[in-house]
Design an enzyme around this catalytic site. Structure first.
Site, PDB file in Angstrom:
ATOM      1  N   ARG A  72       0.868  -1.181   0.000  1.00 42.92           N
ATOM      2  CA  ARG A  72       0.000   0.000   0.000  1.00 42.92           C
ATOM      3  C   ARG A  72       0.900   1.225   0.000  1.00 42.92           C
ATOM      4  O   ARG A  72       1.916   1.250   0.681  1.00 42.92           O
ATOM      5  CB  ARG A  72      -0.888  -0.011   1.238  1.00 42.92           C
ATOM      6  CG  ARG A  72      -1.930  -1.112   1.185  1.00 42.92           C
ATOM      7  CD  ARG A  72      -3.104  -0.812   2.085  1.00 42.92           C
ATOM      8  NE  ARG A  72      -4.228  -1.635   1.711  1.00 42.92           N
ATOM      9  CZ  ARG A  72      -4.556  -2.777   2.314  1.00 42.92           C
ATOM     10  NH1 ARG A  72      -3.880  -3.189   3.356  1.00 42.92           N
ATOM     11  NH2 ARG A  72      -5.580  -3.490   1.889  1.00 42.92           N
ATOM     12  N   ASP A 127     -13.628  -8.518  -1.053  1.00 46.32           N
ATOM     13  CA  ASP A 127     -14.820  -7.927  -0.424  1.00 46.32           C
ATOM     14  C   ASP A 127     -16.013  -7.779  -1.388  1.00 46.32           C
ATOM     15  O   ASP A 127     -17.138  -7.600  -0.939  1.00 46.32           O
ATOM     16  CB  ASP A 127     -14.488  -6.534   0.131  1.00 46.32           C
ATOM     17  CG  ASP A 127     -13.464  -6.595   1.260  1.00 46.32           C
ATOM     18  OD1 ASP A 127     -13.169  -7.701   1.731  1.00 46.32           O
ATOM     19  OD2 ASP A 127     -12.954  -5.524   1.652  1.00 46.32           O
ATOM     20  N   MET A 169     -13.807 -11.171   6.797  1.00 44.85           N
ATOM     21  CA  MET A 169     -13.379  -9.865   6.294  1.00 44.85           C
ATOM     22  C   MET A 169     -14.555  -9.086   5.704  1.00 44.85           C
ATOM     23  O   MET A 169     -15.593  -9.655   5.363  1.00 44.85           O
ATOM     24  CB  MET A 169     -12.254 -10.022   5.284  1.00 44.85           C
ATOM     25  CG  MET A 169     -10.909 -10.234   5.969  1.00 44.85           C
ATOM     26  SD  MET A 169      -9.544 -10.221   4.815  1.00 44.85           S
ATOM     27  CE  MET A 169      -8.160 -10.106   5.931  1.00 44.85           C
ATOM     28  N   ARG A 275      -7.859 -14.843   2.292  1.00 43.94           N
ATOM     29  CA  ARG A 275      -7.240 -14.239   1.111  1.00 43.94           C
ATOM     30  C   ARG A 275      -6.141 -15.094   0.505  1.00 43.94           C
ATOM     31  O   ARG A 275      -5.687 -14.834  -0.605  1.00 43.94           O
ATOM     32  CB  ARG A 275      -6.627 -12.888   1.507  1.00 43.94           C
ATOM     33  CG  ARG A 275      -7.557 -11.782   1.333  1.00 43.94           C
ATOM     34  CD  ARG A 275      -7.036 -10.409   1.481  1.00 43.94           C
ATOM     35  NE  ARG A 275      -5.664 -10.136   1.683  1.00 43.94           N
ATOM     36  CZ  ARG A 275      -5.218  -9.053   2.330  1.00 43.94           C
ATOM     37  NH1 ARG A 275      -6.079  -8.207   2.851  1.00 43.94           N
ATOM     38  NH2 ARG A 275      -3.951  -8.821   2.448  1.00 43.94           N
TER      39      ARG A 275
END
Ligand code: F6P
Length: 341
Positions: A72, A127, A169, A275
């Site tokens: 990120r 998501d 999540m 994930r």
């Protein structure tokens, strides 16, 4: 053409399938060259890349994670780095960049695209909360992992007469909670879109035990919150990227339900297991189709666009549309999951 590809943000099963598909379509069918930037936008900012040929993507279709790495990057670093990126694009002779990522990545893609850089985005997130596409790859895999865990947790809850609160999540949206909860027949599903009332939940779970049932499974999205004033609740804080850092809805609910019901209640946090690992066939196919169509969009010069699934077709939509709103769980979909006893 010379195309740069990168994967950014949280990883997601199917990323490697997109990379492979981009390379296959670009090299084999168009005679292009492809390079991959390491660790997302960071690689583009620092000009850290590797050449992607057919050998480099051999055997990665079913592999979880991303062979390019991901990270990120703070939005302000990217905003301040637009000219640097432009310099690297020119230096490397790139005709297009294909960033593969979620909400944050697509916002960054839009920023770069608005500054005139040739970008075609590919959406990803477990998501499933990007409104401009019907589905994102990674979601099917995550729901499968969560459902498998819930099936397993049901048998142990039953043996010990426990309430298990399973945290999945979903920061802003409850799609994984909704789908895995429905698939596994959970007794309550809590989503961020609809604050829950802890008293109502306790009554519902208590009624199960009163009716002679031996266990209850509650699925809670990590972003689920109680209705204001319904229980004391630590919301957690935010991280350096402005993302919520959750204090643990399952842990807090377990304490509250155990106190109210006098039944043993345990939290289970599935976390990053959702994930990791190999993508399902569905996710591999969607990811492969997105990669293929992203290269086609590049060749049509459709910059500032993103691939999207609409029904069964892959289309391109403006990045501006892709980042304009999240796809939340609508009330009618939530109602379908509520009829469980
Ligand atoms: O957005 C995808 C996601 O998996 C969310 O569901 C989750 O809240 C977040 O990423 C976790 O991110 P990280 O790996 O940085 O903890």
């Amino acid at each position: 053409m010379r195309i740069g590809v990168l994967t950014s943000g949280g990883d997601c099963p199917g990323l490697n399938a997109v990379i492979r598909s981009v390379v296959h379509r670009a090299l084999v069918d168009h005679g292009d060259e492809v390079i991959g930037f390491r660790d997302g936008w960071k690689g583009l900012l620092e000009c850290d890349y590797t050449k992607l040929d057919l050998d480099a993507v051999s055997g990665i279709l079913a592999l979880g994670g991303t062979v390019l790495g991901s990270s990120r990057v703070r939005p302000e670093r990217l905003r301040g780095g637009v000219e640097r990126v432009r310099g690297h694009v020119e230096e490397l002779g790139l005709d297009a960049i294909i960033p593969i990522g979620g909400e944050g990545t697509l916002k960054a893609a839009r920023l770069l695209s608005d500054s005139g850089l040739p970008i075609v985005g590919v959406p990803k997130t477990i998501d499933n909360d990007i409104a401009a596409t019907d589905v994102t790859f990674g979601f099917d895999t995550a729901v499968g992992v969560a459902t498998d865990a819930l099936d397993r947790l049901k048998t142990t809850a039953e043996s010990h007469q426990r309430v298990l609160i399973v945290e999945v999540m979903g920061r802003h949206t409850g799609w994984i909670a909704l789908h895995s909860g429905m698939a596994a027949g959970a007794h309550a599903v809590l989503v961020p879109e609809r604050p829950f009332d802890v008293e109502e939940l306790a009554q519902r779970v208590g009624a199960r035990f009163a009716a002679g049932k031996r266990s209850a499974i509650v699925v809670a999205a990590e972003g689920a919150e109680p209705r204001a004033g319904s229980m004391e609740f630590d919301e957690g804080g935010t991280d350096v990227y402005g993302h919520r850092r959750f204090a643990g809805v399952a842990r807090q609910l377990a304490v509250e339900l155990e106190r109210r019901l006098g039944k043993e209640a345990r939290p289970v946090i599935l976390g990053h297991v959702q994930r990791g690992g190999t993508p399902t066939a569905y996710d591999r196919v969607l990811a492969t189709r997105f990669g293929w169509h992203a290269v086609e969009a590049v060749h049509r010069g459709e910059f500032g666009m993103m691939t999207a699934l609409r029904g069964t077709e892959i289309v391109t939509v403006p990045l501006a549309e892709a980042v304009s709103r999240l796809k939340t769980v609508p009330a009618e979909r939530y109602a379908e999951a509520e009829c469980v006893v």
